[in-house]
Design a protein around this motif. Structure first.
Motif, PDB file in Angstrom:
ATOM      1  N   ALA A  22      27.816  -4.195 -10.165  1.00 21.29           N
ATOM      2  CA  ALA A  22      26.644  -4.001 -11.025  1.00 21.29           C
ATOM      3  C   ALA A  22      26.178  -5.334 -11.605  1.00 21.29           C
ATOM      4  O   ALA A  22      24.970  -5.598 -11.705  1.00 21.29           O
ATOM      5  N   ASN A  25      24.487  -7.295  -8.801  1.00 18.94           N
ATOM      6  CA  ASN A  25      23.153  -6.757  -8.539  1.00 18.94           C
ATOM      7  C   ASN A  25      22.160  -7.191  -9.615  1.00 18.94           C
ATOM      8  O   ASN A  25      21.001  -7.509  -9.313  1.00 18.94           O
ATOM      9  N   ALA A  26      22.616  -7.192 -10.870  1.00 11.02           N
ATOM     10  CA  ALA A  26      21.742  -7.587 -11.976  1.00 11.02           C
ATOM     11  C   ALA A  26      21.339  -9.051 -11.868  1.00 11.02           C
ATOM     12  O   ALA A  26      20.194  -9.423 -12.130  1.00 11.02           O
ATOM     13  N   CYS A  30      17.382 -11.115 -10.804  1.00  9.87           N
ATOM     14  CA  CYS A  30      16.667 -12.047 -11.694  1.00  9.87           C
ATOM     15  C   CYS A  30      16.925 -13.500 -11.321  1.00  9.87           C
ATOM     16  O   CYS A  30      17.426 -14.282 -12.141  1.00  9.87           O
ATOM     17  N   LEU A 155      20.935 -10.184 -18.578  1.00 11.25           N
ATOM     18  CA  LEU A 155      21.831  -9.233 -17.915  1.00 11.25           C
ATOM     19  C   LEU A 155      21.531  -7.802 -18.344  1.00 11.25           C
ATOM     20  O   LEU A 155      21.483  -6.880 -17.522  1.00 11.25           O
ATOM     21  N   ARG A 156      21.333  -7.621 -19.650  1.00 12.05           N
ATOM     22  CA  ARG A 156      21.066  -6.277 -20.170  1.00 12.05           C
ATOM     23  C   ARG A 156      19.787  -5.692 -19.572  1.00 12.05           C
ATOM     24  O   ARG A 156      19.681  -4.483 -19.371  1.00 12.05           O
ATOM     25  N   LYS A 157      18.822  -6.563 -19.315  1.00 13.80           N
ATOM     26  CA  LYS A 157      17.526  -6.126 -18.783  1.00 13.80           C
ATOM     27  C   LYS A 157      17.705  -5.337 -17.497  1.00 13.80           C
ATOM     28  O   LYS A 157      17.026  -4.321 -17.273  1.00 13.80           O
ATOM     29  N   GLU A 158      18.613  -5.786 -16.640  1.00 15.29           N
ATOM     30  CA  GLU A 158      18.820  -5.132 -15.349  1.00 15.29           C
ATOM     31  C   GLU A 158      19.934  -4.089 -15.395  1.00 15.29           C
ATOM     32  O   GLU A 158      19.889  -3.097 -14.666  1.00 15.29           O
ATOM     33  N   MET A 159      20.935  -4.307 -16.244  1.00 18.80           N
ATOM     34  CA  MET A 159      22.078  -3.391 -16.282  1.00 18.80           C
ATOM     35  C   MET A 159      21.823  -2.176 -17.159  1.00 18.80           C
ATOM     36  O   MET A 159      22.562  -1.192 -17.110  1.00 18.80           O
TER      37      MET A 159
END
Length: 304
Positions: A22, A25-26, A30, A155-159
């Motif tokens: 995960a 992928n994140a 980006c 990271l939070r944006k995608e996860m």
């Protein structure tokens, strides 16, 4: 250069688990993209191995992950904006034959800024991020919590979520450090350095800074007895590094001994990727040992 100069440690909440796929992928979602004509700042991930498109964006060695963030900032000096704005205001006032209102000048300022952006110089910053999935923590090589939070936000944006909290203990670190020095406690291989900062327990603006100073000395004890507490303390890890420990649990001015830095000098120039990975594993081994020792010391001091 890989070797961290700072360390802000975040702990993952116990009800969450790291998923290396995960995270990968994140990061891959980006990548760094340069600023466009209307962008004042952009950030994204680049490969730890270099910015070649062939290099992976994540170094993952048995759950120890290394990421590198690149940040581009467009530099527009205020004097340049001011001069361009003054010229545009003069042109508009001559065209309309009247003085412009404040709102009109603010609107022109936005136009001037957008017009100048494509010609602005770029400043680039790079930040390292170490994700320790084994011990469920993230370490950011930054001296600023704000900057660290901006990096984690990517990271939070995608996860979707990344429940992290800065490392801390229930007892304020100032009290723990002050007790360590005042009672001349000993915890090898971590030993006291020669630099200290003390702040008044009531008035935070009263600060005493000492360098090249014997820490367990009467001069320091006088400040402690007068009500000051230690807010920064230089510490040495005899296994190969020194650092400044701050009262917010951040490590700054990390310096690794030459004996550590030179361990992987046998790699050939064409083996730069292998050397980076070897340096990374060597660095995190040193930092992990130091973190473990510091956590144990703090717990021992609190319970003494």
């Amino acid at each position: 250069m890989l070797w961290f100069k700072n360390a802000i440690v975040y702990q993952l909440n116990k009800d969450n688990l790291f998923d290396t796929q995960a995270i990968t992928n994140a990061v891959n979602a980006c990548p760094f993209v340069p600023c466009g004509n209307t962008d004042s700042m952009r950030s994204g991930w680049v490969s730890p191995f270099g910015e070649s498109q062939d290099n992976p964006l994540v170094l993952d060695n048995n759950g120890q992950m290394l990421l590198r963030l690149k940040k581009e900032i467009k530099i527009l000096p205020s004097s340049v904006i001011k001069q361009a704005l003054a010229e545009k205001v003069t042109q508009q006032e001559q065209l309309f034959n009247r003085k412009l209102k404040k709102a009109e000048k603010l609107s022109l300022k936005d136009e001037v800024y957008i017009d100048l952006l494509p010609r602005a110089f770029s400043k680039y910053q790079f930040f390292w991020l170490w994700i320790d999935t084994v011990n469920k923590r993230v370490i950011v090589d930054s001296s600023s919590f704000k900057q660290a939070e901006d990096i984690l936000a990517l990271l939070r944006k995608e996860m979707g979520t990344l429940a992290l909290t800065p490392y801390a203990s229930d007892t304020p670190l100032e009290k723990t450090l002050t007790k360590w020095v005042k009672e001349s406690l000993s915890f090898p291989p971590i030993i006291l350095g020669d630099e200290i900062e003390l702040k008044d327990a009531v008035e935070d603006s009263i600060v005493v800074k000492c360098k090249n100073q014997e820490i367990n000395s009467q001069e320091i004890f006088v400040h402690i007895d007068s009500g000051k507490q230690i807010s920064k303390l230089k510490l040495l890890d005899e296994r190969g590094m020194s650092f400044i420990l701050n009262r917010d649990y951040t490590l700054k001015r990390i310096k690794f001994d030459n004996a550590i830095l030179d361990k992987n000098e046998d790699f050939l120039p064409e083996e730069s990727n292998a050397k980076l990975e070897a340096d990374f594993m060597l660095m995190i081994s040193q930092l992990t040992d130091t973190f473990k020792s510091m956590q144990k010391i703090i717990e021992e001091i609190i319970t003494v």
